[in-house]
Design a protein around this motif. Structure first.
Motif, mmCIF file in Angstrom:
data_model
loop_
_atom_site.group_PDB
_atom_site.id
_atom_site.type_symbol
_atom_site.label_atom_id
_atom_site.label_comp_id
_atom_site.label_asym_id
_atom_site.label_seq_id
_atom_site.Cartn_x
_atom_site.Cartn_y
_atom_site.Cartn_z
ATOM 1 N N HIS A 276 90.143 5.557 39.928
ATOM 2 C CA HIS A 276 91.287 5.113 40.715
ATOM 3 C C HIS A 276 91.956 6.295 41.410
ATOM 4 O O HIS A 276 92.324 6.218 42.587
ATOM 5 N N GLY A 277 92.121 7.381 40.682
ATOM 6 C CA GLY A 277 92.750 8.579 41.232
ATOM 7 C C GLY A 277 91.838 9.775 41.112
ATOM 8 O O GLY A 277 90.606 9.664 41.111
ATOM 9 N N SER B 29 89.207 8.894 43.422
ATOM 10 C CA SER B 29 90.053 8.153 44.368
ATOM 11 C C SER B 29 89.192 7.199 45.195
ATOM 12 O O SER B 29 89.260 7.165 46.426
ATOM 13 N N GLY C 41 89.087 3.906 45.633
ATOM 14 C CA GLY C 41 89.658 2.833 46.427
ATOM 15 C C GLY C 41 88.752 1.614 46.504
ATOM 16 O O GLY C 41 88.443 1.123 47.601
ATOM 17 N N SER D 170 87.533 -1.961 46.840
ATOM 18 C CA SER D 170 88.200 -3.044 47.567
ATOM 19 C C SER D 170 87.554 -4.407 47.388
ATOM 20 O O SER D 170 88.207 -5.433 47.624
ATOM 21 N N TYR E 105 83.964 0.267 48.642
ATOM 22 C CA TYR E 105 84.990 1.241 48.279
ATOM 23 C C TYR E 105 85.229 2.205 49.437
ATOM 24 O O TYR E 105 84.445 2.267 50.402
ATOM 25 N N GLY E 106 86.302 2.976 49.295
ATOM 26 C CA GLY E 106 86.590 4.010 50.279
ATOM 27 C C GLY E 106 86.704 3.479 51.692
ATOM 28 O O GLY E 106 87.247 2.394 51.938
ATOM 29 N N ASP E 107 86.172 4.244 52.635
ATOM 30 C CA ASP E 107 86.220 3.900 54.056
ATOM 31 C C ASP E 107 84.928 3.192 54.449
ATOM 32 O O ASP E 107 83.995 3.793 54.984
ATOM 33 N N THR F 137 89.527 -1.170 34.165
ATOM 34 C CA THR F 137 90.769 -0.722 34.793
ATOM 35 C C THR F 137 91.978 -0.875 33.889
ATOM 36 O O THR F 137 93.114 -0.910 34.373
#
Length: 445
Positions: free
Chosen positions: A199-200, A229, A231, A233, A246-248, A261
């Motif tokens: 997550h981070g 990190s 991310g 989704s 995830y991510g971009d 989580t």
């Protein structure tokens, strides 16, 4: 022992885990009329699909690590048969609900199978039947958190992981706490291709980060991929496999997804709002006597909103405290002892008392040791090992943290010194078996 109100029970517990049975059994043996309501497995998370199951699955990992270090002394490469390991876990764990349930019933406790919710401060309705009690203890524990993202139904939880009969080849683990890091270790050692989506930027935030990074580095060397990190989704079905978004706009194709989580308290569907028991997203609010906002209703174990770690030892302390409160009518507040904690990666990270970060803030003395330099760790060729010992101004040991394969035993050895604030004269009276990790740990003080 029930009073003039003619309640069914002196004490009624909702939940049958460590927050209940460690205290309920001696309470019933003392003469109290006790009932325990359980909707799932007797014993709760820890024995059935938590600590006990986890360490059974992990023991072969520790064995393969030791054999790896001693190659040349030990001939041949060990490997883990996941299916047989899972079968061994079932053999060890499956009797526990019956064993614990038997102990409850032999003590005279009524074990009530079903789902309970409050009707009023003295009444719990279990599948349509009313059960009354002078005092009631909420001990419903935690359950796995689930991500609120598209495709979340495609992911699994820790209980599912520990029930896998066949290990998937490609596993994505979302999260970087205890469950994520421990299961990544097991799956990787058993031959799976593992990706941890954090997550981070930090894993195991409650532990010394320099030690955590050593674990991450070792797992990375062994083939585990860490995405910081990340991310995450969405999850989706993509043909015969699963896809993590995830991510971009990045994708990861896997065969199985573990949502690790975190865990959340089981406070819904108990009827707490109707009777005025206060709670937060972190659990039930209690005072220093484990009373909720309704004074005859208590809470015990992981369901409590508390600063103490939500671990089995903490639940045992709370359950035992309530036993004394109910049986001895002791109104003293609960004073927690030092609660140690450990993450069962390979190597382990264990800690107790004041942390390194707290020590730096308070200006305490920190003594560090690189453990492979000592002769004892050279016996099995340990290569990763460090500890930090925290001393107050009077040179009392007030905290310790260690990364090593034997960290849990080392911290257990130091625990009495931390809890009772032993000084030099007390420590000099402790003579441990030699050669052992306990004797080695004490030489560092």
């Amino acid at each position: 022992m029930t009073d003039q109100n003619n309640y069914d029970y002196d004490v009624l517990y909702i939940g049958a885990g460590h927050g209940t049975f460690d205290g309920a059994i001696p309470l019933a043996q003392s003469g109290a009329k006790v009932g325990v309501i359980e909707a799932d497995m007797i014993g709760g998370t820890c024995p059935n699909y938590g600590c006990n199951a986890k360490i059974t699955l992990d023991t072969p990992v520790a064995l393969t690590r030791a054999a790896e270090r001693l190659q040349g002394v030990v001939e041949g490469k060990l490997s883990i048969n996941w299916t047989n390991n899972e079968a061994h876990k079932d053999e060890v764990i499956s009797p526990l609900p019956t064993v614990i349930g038997g102990l409850l019933e032999q003590s005279g406790i009524d074990v009530i199978h079903g789902t309970g919710s409050f009707k009023d401060r003295h009444t719990v309705v279990v599948d349509g039947q009313e059960k009354t009690a002078d005092n009631i203890v909420i001990a419903t524990g935690l359950r796995p958190h689930r991500l609120d993202i598209p495709g979340s139904e495609l992911a699994h939880d820790s209980r599912d992981f520990m029930s896998l009969k066949q290990l998937p080849q490609r596993i994505a683990i979302v999260g970087s706490g205890y469950i994520s890091m421990e299961f990544a270790t097991m799956a990787n050692a058993s031959g799976a291709q593992v990706t941890v989506l954090m997550h981070g930027d930090q894993a195991l935030r409650e532990f010394n980060q320099s030690y955590v990074e050593q674990v991450i580095s070792d797992l990375d060397r062994r083939g585990v991929t860490f995405i910081r990190s990340a991310g995450v989704s969405a999850f989706e079905q993509a043909g015969d496999h699963l896809r993590v978004q995830y991510g971009d706009n990045q994708n990861l194709d896997v065969d199985w997804i573990l949502d690790a989580t975190g865990r959340i308290p089981n406070v819904e569907h108990l009827g707490l709002d109707a009777i005025g028991v206060r709670y937060t997203e972190h659990g039930v609010e209690v005072n220093d006597r484990l009373q909720t906002s309704v004074d005859n209703i208590y809470a015990s174990g992981d369901v409590i909103d508390k600063s103490q770690p939500k671990l089995t030892p903490t639940a045992i302390v709370e359950s035992t405290y309530l036993f004394h409160r109910f049986s001895d009518h002791d109104d003293s507040p609960l004073t927690y002892p030092v609660i140690p904690s450990v993450v069962f990666t390979s190597p382990r990270i264990a800690k107790a008392g004041v942390s390194v970060d707290e020590a730096q803030q308070r200006g305490y003395k920190i003594t560090t040791n690189h453990l492979p330099d000592g002769w004892y760790r050279q016996v099995d060729k340990e290569t990763i090992g460090d500890n930090a010992l925290i001393f107050d101004a009077d040179h009392h040991l007030v905290g310790a943290t260690e990364i090593s394969d034997q960290a849990p035993d080392a911290i257990n050895t130091l625990l009495p010194a931390i809890e009772f604030k032993f000084g030099a004269s007390e420590l000099s009276r402790l003579v441990y078996l030699f050669p052992t990790i306990s004797a080695d740990a004490m030489t560092q003080l």
